[in-house]
Design a protein around this motif. Sequence first.
Motif, PDB file in Angstrom:
ATOM      1  N   THR A 153      -6.271  -9.687  -2.605  1.00  0.00           N
ATOM      2  CA  THR A 153      -7.001  -9.093  -1.487  1.00  0.00           C
ATOM      3  C   THR A 153      -6.328  -7.781  -1.116  1.00  0.00           C
ATOM      4  O   THR A 153      -5.128  -7.740  -0.857  1.00  0.00           O
ATOM      5  CB  THR A 153      -7.033 -10.041  -0.275  1.00  0.00           C
ATOM      6  OG1 THR A 153      -7.664 -11.258  -0.673  1.00  0.00           O
ATOM      7  CG2 THR A 153      -7.791  -9.420   0.886  1.00  0.00           C
ATOM      8  N   MET A 154      -7.119  -6.705  -1.127  1.00  0.00           N
ATOM      9  CA  MET A 154      -6.642  -5.375  -0.752  1.00  0.00           C
ATOM     10  C   MET A 154      -7.262  -5.009   0.591  1.00  0.00           C
ATOM     11  O   MET A 154      -8.462  -5.198   0.791  1.00  0.00           O
ATOM     12  CB  MET A 154      -7.070  -4.335  -1.795  1.00  0.00           C
ATOM     13  CG  MET A 154      -6.444  -4.549  -3.127  1.00  0.00           C
ATOM     14  SD  MET A 154      -6.958  -3.401  -4.470  1.00  0.00           S
ATOM     15  CE  MET A 154      -7.727  -2.052  -3.693  1.00  0.00           C
TER      16      MET A 154
ATOM     17  N   THR B 264       3.092  -3.760   0.563  1.00  0.00           N
ATOM     18  CA  THR B 264       2.527  -2.674   1.364  1.00  0.00           C
ATOM     19  C   THR B 264       2.752  -1.376   0.595  1.00  0.00           C
ATOM     20  O   THR B 264       3.865  -1.097   0.153  1.00  0.00           O
ATOM     21  CB  THR B 264       3.191  -2.592   2.748  1.00  0.00           C
ATOM     22  OG1 THR B 264       2.975  -3.820   3.432  1.00  0.00           O
ATOM     23  CG2 THR B 264       2.621  -1.443   3.567  1.00  0.00           C
ATOM     24  N   MET B 265       1.689  -0.605   0.443  1.00  0.00           N
ATOM     25  CA  MET B 265       1.778   0.682  -0.238  1.00  0.00           C
ATOM     26  C   MET B 265       1.433   1.777   0.760  1.00  0.00           C
ATOM     27  O   MET B 265       0.386   1.731   1.396  1.00  0.00           O
ATOM     28  CB  MET B 265       0.803   0.748  -1.413  1.00  0.00           C
ATOM     29  CG  MET B 265       0.913   2.072  -2.163  1.00  0.00           C
ATOM     30  SD  MET B 265      -0.207   2.224  -3.557  1.00  0.00           S
ATOM     31  CE  MET B 265      -1.742   2.596  -2.724  1.00  0.00           C
TER      32      MET B 265
ATOM     33  N   MET C  20      -2.016   0.640   2.521  1.00  0.00           N
ATOM     34  CA  MET C  20      -2.804  -0.456   1.999  1.00  0.00           C
ATOM     35  C   MET C  20      -1.910  -1.685   1.840  1.00  0.00           C
ATOM     36  O   MET C  20      -0.748  -1.547   1.461  1.00  0.00           O
ATOM     37  CB  MET C  20      -3.361  -0.058   0.622  1.00  0.00           C
ATOM     38  CG  MET C  20      -4.154  -1.120  -0.081  1.00  0.00           C
ATOM     39  SD  MET C  20      -4.534  -0.720  -1.820  1.00  0.00           S
ATOM     40  CE  MET C  20      -5.167   0.927  -1.728  1.00  0.00           C
ATOM     41  N   THR C  21      -2.442  -2.851   2.160  1.00  0.00           N
ATOM     42  CA  THR C  21      -1.724  -4.086   1.896  1.00  0.00           C
ATOM     43  C   THR C  21      -2.380  -4.782   0.710  1.00  0.00           C
ATOM     44  O   THR C  21      -3.601  -4.729   0.533  1.00  0.00           O
ATOM     45  CB  THR C  21      -1.706  -5.030   3.113  1.00  0.00           C
ATOM     46  OG1 THR C  21      -3.047  -5.366   3.457  1.00  0.00           O
ATOM     47  CG2 THR C  21      -1.007  -4.395   4.295  1.00  0.00           C
ATOM     48  N   LEU C  22      -1.552  -5.408  -0.089  1.00  0.00           N
ATOM     49  CA  LEU C  22      -1.994  -6.116  -1.285  1.00  0.00           C
ATOM     50  C   LEU C  22      -1.399  -7.516  -1.231  1.00  0.00           C
ATOM     51  O   LEU C  22      -0.180  -7.662  -1.240  1.00  0.00           O
ATOM     52  CB  LEU C  22      -1.502  -5.395  -2.539  1.00  0.00           C
ATOM     53  CG  LEU C  22      -1.741  -3.891  -2.584  1.00  0.00           C
ATOM     54  CD1 LEU C  22      -0.863  -3.226  -3.627  1.00  0.00           C
ATOM     55  CD2 LEU C  22      -3.191  -3.611  -2.856  1.00  0.00           C
TER      56      LEU C  22
END
Length: 182
Positions: free
Chosen positions: A51-52, A149-150, A166-168
């Motif tokens: 989930t992004m 976290t990016m 963005m969280t992955l």
Amino acid sequence: MRAACALILAVALAGCGDDKTVEKKDASTAEVAKSVADSGMKLKPGRWDLTMKFARFEVEGMPPEAKQAMQQMLGQGRTYSSCLTQEEADKPDGSFFGQEAENCRYDTFTMGGGKIDAAMTCKGQGAEGATEAKMKLVGTYSPDSYDMTMDMNGAAPNGKTMTMQMTLVSKHVGACVGNEDR
């Protein structure tokens, strides 16, 4: 940027398995992928759901209507699934890790002990000429999941300043069922 995201996700998944540290500086995406593959780290075969979610997305000079539309999208996740065979899980090759991201280099990459910390610079070409994006990836992983976290700062294709977070979040959910996205 799409290639960089794919690479980051694939490398994050590689943390499943033996706990050996991989450290690289000023390395290509292919060099990092090979080091991770050679380290003995293995993926768990089967279905993985990812989930992004965008937590922040801002572009300098964005029109109010576009900014409002983007605000409505923030926090909404999009889930993707992938299926990894036993063979892919045992020895992921360079293509699995996104070697196509030739325009990106890791400034630093450290992965081990259930943690990943990486900084990457990607260069591209936009309408206003050469562009550069700096990305930072921080997170944790285990044999069954990862949470990253990016943060990205750079230039949008129009040359304006862009920031994004963005969280992955991904987890192994069992056997493949045949309807996975990849």
